[in-house]
Every structure is written in structure tokens, then in C-alpha cells.
Enzyme design. Structure first.
Site, PDB file in Angstrom:
ATOM      1  N   PRO A   1       0.824  -1.203   0.000  1.00 38.25           N
ATOM      2  CA  PRO A   1       0.000   0.000   0.000  1.00 38.25           C
ATOM      3  C   PRO A   1       0.864   1.260   0.000  1.00 38.25           C
ATOM      4  CG  PRO A   1      -0.793  -1.572   1.622  1.00 38.25           C
ATOM      5  CD  PRO A   1       0.527  -2.084   1.134  1.00 38.25           C
ATOM      6  N   GLU A   2       0.451   2.234  -0.801  1.00 44.00           N
ATOM      7  CA  GLU A   2       1.152   3.503  -0.862  1.00 44.00           C
ATOM      8  C   GLU A   2       0.343   4.543  -0.103  1.00 44.00           C
ATOM      9  OE1 GLU A   2       2.338   4.361  -4.907  1.00 44.00           O
ATOM     10  OE2 GLU A   2       2.694   2.243  -5.342  1.00 44.00           O
TER      11      GLU A   2
ATOM     12  N   LYS B   1      21.760  14.483  -7.574  1.00 42.65           N
ATOM     13  CA  LYS B   1      21.435  13.059  -7.653  1.00 42.65           C
ATOM     14  C   LYS B   1      21.786  12.489  -9.027  1.00 42.65           C
ATOM     15  CE  LYS B   1      19.459  11.984  -3.671  1.00 42.65           C
ATOM     16  NZ  LYS B   1      19.923  10.865  -2.829  1.00 42.65           N
TER      17      LYS B   1
END
Length: 289
Positions: free
Chosen positions: A2-3, A168
Site C-alpha cells: 500500500p502507498e 542526484k
């Protein structure tokens, strides 16, 4: 797994049944889930009033009047269900307990509230977790301390995200899944966000212009808000607290749509799937770069 939208949907479903109510009886039916339950968990929950129900990333936090907070993680198959009382509760603690069906095989934690409502944590795979934390220092818990800002909160904005992504060298898909950068995002909603912003999932995060990074913030918020309004996405195990499915999967633009046409007008290309860090990424090779 689940998010954020699925967890927030569960939290909202639990809130009216739990906040302001007393846990009249806590039945802990096994010693552990992903890890051992805290010592004397049933006794520490029984008789306590629920003062607040909140969410941090993919965790539900239930603040009690004892000064402790019950942390709940649904894992891969965990479900929280609400069963109203069938009949009239008696005055003696436990009278109402027998008016509910006996707990099922995978009902591992059962909370009977003082109005007779039963809250059940069911987890067939047992990848979920529960813990009891000191409410005053809960944010310092090892599971919560390093989590980034909430994507629907005021601390998440274009300047913040641009600063975190500036150096990044990882793909933007990987960076947005990093819970240290932003809380609660998972595979489904990152795929959908990247399609809406026209950014390819394999694009190196640090190569994106500030304008393109800033475009991610409202897109993330829109995708999450729409998913919450739809009750989340039900692909395998997710259910709302009333047992109903979520419906956002019917609105996916790219996720799970490999080989299907891109939904952008005039595109004409098909959605492709690649694997990044063991997870499927879905994108349009024409619309996303």
C-alpha cells in the site's frame, strides 16, 4: 505494498470509529507479525481512549490518552476492517464480544471499542507490523526519523525538491521512491506523476532543470489527491475499511498498460515497460524524455 493513498484511505475510514472512543478490549492473537509485538500490548491498549489518528508516510499512528502511540503498518496484505455491533451491548465489559463472529484465521489483532464496534487487523502474509511508541518522541522512532516531508504538506515544494535532487545521479523514478526525500510515494503513483509531467523514469534526477523539477510537485499532489478521493488503488489486497475496493486503478494512464496506446491526444505511441531496481516502470517513449 500500500502507498500513501491506500494508507490515508484506511486512516480516514478508521477515524470516525476510533477517535474519542475507548478500547474496551484488545485481543492480541499471536506473538508477532513482521516482528514481535511490544510487551504487554493487550494490557497497554485496553481501557485507553483514542485521542487522534494520523498518518506519517505509509504508517498509521494512533495516539492514546496514556501517552503512547500505536504504530500500524499494513505490509503487503494487511487490512483494517470495521464491524459495527449487531445487537445491543450490555453494561458489563465483554457482553458485546459474543455478538460478533469469532475472529477468522488471519485476524491477528482485534480491538473492541466501548460502543461495541470491532476493529480488526487481518494479515494473511504477516508482513504488517504494530508497535507502541512514546507519543512525545514518536517522530524519533527508527521507522519514522529519517522520512522526508509529506507530499501533501507545506514543507514539500519546488525549492525543497530541486535542492534534494540537484546532485542526484540516480534515475528520477528511483529518487522519488526514496522515502528520505519525500514520504509515502510508491511505484504506481510515481509512474503516473512522471507521465503527467513528461519526464522519463530513467532520466537522471540531477540533470532535470529546476522548472521541470518544480512541475513534479503539483503533479504529485494532484495524483495523490485523486487517488485518495477514489479510495486508493486495488490491484491485489487493498480494501477500504468497509471492505470495498479502491477505484483509482481505473484511472491509470500508464501503470500496468504496457502495449496500450498513450492517452495523450495525437501521440500514437504505445506504453512501454522497463525494470528499474527490480520494479516495473511504465512510460510513453514519445511523451516522456
Amino acid at each position: 505494498m500500500p502507498e500513501l493513498p491506500e494508507v490515508e484511505t484506511v486512516r480516514r475510514g478508521l477515524e470516525p470509529a476510533m477517535v474519542g472512543r475507548v478500547i474496551a478490549r484488545a485481543d492480541i492473537r499471536r506473538p508477532n507479525l513482521r516482528w514481535a509485538f511490544p510487551e504487554n500490548m493487550a494490557a497497554r491498549l485496553t481501557g485507553k481512549r483514542v485521542e487522534r489518528l494520523r498518518r506519517r508516510s505509509k504508517y498509521i499512528l494512533c495516539d492514546l490518552d496514556s501517552g503512547e502511540t500505536l504504530l500500524i503498518h499494513l505490509g503487503m496484505s494487511g487490512r483494517m476492517t470495521i464491524a459495527p455491533l449487531d445487537g445491543v451491548a450490555g453494561d458489563i465489559l465483554g457482553d458485546f464480544h459474543h455478538l460478533h463472529p469469532a475472529p477468522a484465521k488471519h485476524d491477528h489483532v482485534v480491538l473492541d471499542m466501548d460502543d461495541g464496534t470491532r476493529i480488526t487487523f487481518n494479515d494473511a502474509r504477516r508482513f504488517g507490523a504494530m508497535d507502541l511508541l512514546d507519543t512525545k518522541t514518536a517522530e524519533n522512532h527508527k521507522l519514522l526519523a529519517s522520512i522526508g516531508p509529506e507530499p501533501l504538506g507545506n514543507h514539500f515544494d519546488g525549492d525543497y525538491l530541486a535542492a534534494r535532487l540537484k546532485s542526484k545521479n540516480t534515475p528520477i523514478k528511483t529518487a522519488l521512491l526514496d522515502q528520505n526525500i519525500v514520504a509515502g510515494l510508491g511505484n504506481i503513483y510515481v509512474c503516473e506523476t512522471l507521465w503527467r509531467t513528461g519526464i522519463a523514469p530513467m532520466r537522471k534526477a540531477g540533470t532535470l532543470s529546476k522548472k521541470r523539477v518544480e512541475s513534479l510537485v503539483p503533479a504529485i499532489r494532484d495524483v495523490l489527491s485523486e487517488a485518495i478521493a477514489a479510495g486508493g488503488s486495488s490491484l491485489q489486497d487493498h480494501r477500504q475499511t468497509n471492505g470495498e475496493l479502491g477505484y483509482f486503478q481505473h484511472s491509470f494512464a500508464v501503470y500496468g498498460r504496457e502495449g496500450e496506446p498513450c492517452q495523450n491526444d495525437g501521440c500514437g505511441h504505445s506504453i512501454k515497460r522497463i525494470v528499474q531496481s527490480g520494479r516495473s516502470s511504465f512510460y510513453c517513449p514519445k511523451c516522456q524524455s
